[in-house]
Design a protein around this motif. Structure first.
Motif, short mmCIF file in Angstrom:
data_model
loop_
_atom_site.label_atom_id
_atom_site.label_comp_id
_atom_site.label_asym_id
_atom_site.label_seq_id
_atom_site.Cartn_x
_atom_site.Cartn_y
_atom_site.Cartn_z
N HIS A 244 -9.07 7.26 7.85
CA HIS A 244 -7.90 6.93 7.03
C HIS A 244 -7.22 5.65 7.52
O HIS A 244 -6.79 4.82 6.71
CB HIS A 244 -6.94 8.12 7.03
CG HIS A 244 -7.56 9.37 6.51
ND1 HIS A 244 -7.65 9.66 5.16
CD2 HIS A 244 -8.18 10.40 7.16
CE1 HIS A 244 -8.28 10.81 5.00
NE2 HIS A 244 -8.61 11.28 6.20
N SER A 245 -7.12 5.49 8.82
CA SER A 245 -6.52 4.24 9.34
C SER A 245 -7.44 3.06 9.04
O SER A 245 -6.97 1.96 8.73
CB SER A 245 -6.25 4.36 10.84
OG SER A 245 -7.42 4.62 11.57
N ALA A 246 -8.76 3.27 9.12
CA ALA A 246 -9.70 2.20 8.79
C ALA A 246 -9.57 1.82 7.32
O ALA A 246 -9.58 0.63 6.96
CB ALA A 246 -11.12 2.62 9.12
N ALA A 247 -9.44 2.81 6.45
CA ALA A 247 -9.30 2.53 5.02
C ALA A 247 -7.98 1.81 4.73
O ALA A 247 -7.92 0.91 3.88
CB ALA A 247 -9.37 3.83 4.23
N TYR A 248 -6.92 2.19 5.44
CA TYR A 248 -5.61 1.56 5.25
C TYR A 248 -5.70 0.06 5.52
O TYR A 248 -5.08 -0.75 4.80
CB TYR A 248 -4.60 2.22 6.19
CG TYR A 248 -3.17 1.78 6.02
CD1 TYR A 248 -2.29 2.50 5.21
CD2 TYR A 248 -2.68 0.64 6.67
CE1 TYR A 248 -0.96 2.10 5.05
CE2 TYR A 248 -1.36 0.24 6.52
CZ TYR A 248 -0.50 0.98 5.71
OH TYR A 248 0.81 0.58 5.56
N ASN A 249 -6.45 -0.32 6.52
CA ASN A 249 -6.53 -1.73 6.93
C ASN A 249 -7.74 -2.46 6.34
O ASN A 249 -7.92 -3.64 6.62
CB ASN A 249 -6.58 -1.83 8.45
CG ASN A 249 -5.23 -1.57 9.08
OD1 ASN A 249 -4.19 -1.97 8.56
ND2 ASN A 249 -5.23 -0.88 10.21
N ALA A 250 -8.56 -1.78 5.55
CA ALA A 250 -9.84 -2.34 5.12
C ALA A 250 -9.69 -3.66 4.37
O ALA A 250 -10.42 -4.62 4.64
CB ALA A 250 -10.59 -1.33 4.26
N ALA A 251 -8.75 -3.73 3.44
CA ALA A 251 -8.60 -4.97 2.65
C ALA A 251 -7.94 -6.07 3.47
O ALA A 251 -8.35 -7.23 3.41
CB ALA A 251 -7.79 -4.68 1.39
N ALA A 252 -6.94 -5.72 4.26
CA ALA A 252 -6.20 -6.72 5.02
C ALA A 252 -7.04 -7.33 6.14
O ALA A 252 -6.78 -8.45 6.58
CB ALA A 252 -4.93 -6.11 5.61
N ALA A 253 -8.04 -6.59 6.60
CA ALA A 253 -8.86 -7.08 7.71
C ALA A 253 -10.34 -7.06 7.32
O ALA A 253 -11.21 -6.80 8.16
CB ALA A 253 -8.63 -6.22 8.95
#
Length: 332
Positions: A244-253
């Motif tokens: 979930h944390s990876a998905a949260y940051n997926a677009a920004a990073a």
């Protein structure tokens, strides 16, 4: 393990306090017997999230034993206690690592007091010697192997988008993820095979070294909040939150996470979720004891004094992330 006495002598140790959890008391006693007069005492009450009151009792045991060195046997709970002692008195630390958490190679201490978990960094926190013996991990239950391995993988994922990342830390992060992605399913299928156990220790060393070199972000803030304020189990919480944390940051990073995403089928959040499911890892916070009624408070705490993160920490979005993780749903 034959090198332990030599490692103690190399640190100038003559009277060591041996640390363990209650579960590993017998192993600590066996090691103490093998060390003979070097073993000045045992403290076997190491606890998750390194409560300050437990550290104070361990400090009393250290002083009563006339110890000049600590030997931590186990995973993150025991290693954290050794770090907490060294943070207070700069005692040399020797770690005999028996899980895949990777914390043995970081200068980071997370400790809990009054329902809040805080972290500190410092050179005195980093253990001086780490001993890796894959034979000591052969008895590590599969469920703990899986959750501690995913805990280490979380260090690497965050290292890829850390504000202070560098080419070497990123290379190590991707290699650590690769090693653990290969090793963990093999451990599930054949727990007594020493080769994947060795590969998992290698991967955890890489991932832990990355965490020690760069800053933490959203994932660790969430896990520190859930562990310190709601007493959720450490490694299992990392395992649940990671997709979930990876998905949260997926677009920004997206650019920095691409090598990791490629390892997991192109979509990092969903790929990590599917990988965790395939090896029987915990997927839902509710199965770890988290109450749905506490999610609002958890989101508020996590959004307070946030760590740097590639995507802004928005309370509403964090609340949605926690809901998905509580349900055990695929990342949104």
């Amino acid at each position: 393990m034959n090198r332990l006495a030599e490692a103690i002598a190399g640190q100038g140790g003559k009277h060591v306090l041996i640390l363990s959890t209650p579960h590993q008391k017998a192993e600590a006693e066996r090691i103490a017997a093998s060390l003979g007069p070097l073993a000045a005492g045992l403290f076997h009450d190491a606890t998750m999230h390194t409560p300050v009151d437990v550290t104070e009792r361990a400090m009393a045991a250290y002083n009563a034993a006339g110890a000049d060195c600590v030997v931590a046997i186990g995973g993150g709970s025991t290693i954290g206690l050794g770090k907490a002692i060294a943070y207070r008195n700069d005692a040399p630390q020797i770690v005999v690592a028996t899980t895949y958490a990777g914390s043995e190679v970081t200068p980071i201490l997370g400790q809990t007091e009054n329902g809040q978990k805080t972290t500190v960094r410092g050179p005195e926190i980093l253990p001086e010697v780490v001993i890796y013996d894959p034979e000591l991990t052969l008895g590590l239950p599969v469920n703990i192997s899986v959750s501690s391995g995913l805990n280490a993988m979380a260090h690497a994922v965050e290292g890829l988008y850390a504000q202070d990342r560098n080419p070497i830390s990123s290379m190590m992060a991707v290699e650590g993820l690769r090693a653990l992605k290969q090793a963990l399913p093999e451990i599930v299928n054949s727990p007594g095979d020493i080769e994947p156990r060795s590969e998992a220790l290698y991967g955890s060393w890489l991932c832990g070294t990355v965490l020690g070199a760069v800053g933490m972000a959203l994932h660790h803030k969430l896990c520190h909040t859930l562990g310190g304020s709601f007493d959720l189990p450490h490694a299992e919480t990392h395992a649940v939150i990671l997709p979930h944390s990876a998905a949260y940051n997926a677009a920004a990073a997206a650019d920095t996470l691409k090598p990791a995403a490629d390892l997991f089928g192109g979509s990092l959040g969903n790929g990590l979720y599917d990988f965790a499911a395939s090896i029987g890892a915990p997927l839902a916070l509710r199965n770890l004891g988290m109450k749905e009624s506490d999610l609002d408070h958890a989101a508020e705490l996590a959004a307070r004094n946030p760590y740097w993160n590639p995507r802004p920490i928005e309370r509403k979005a964090i609340r949605a992330l926690l809901q998905s993780a509580w349900e055990g749903a695929r990342p949104r």
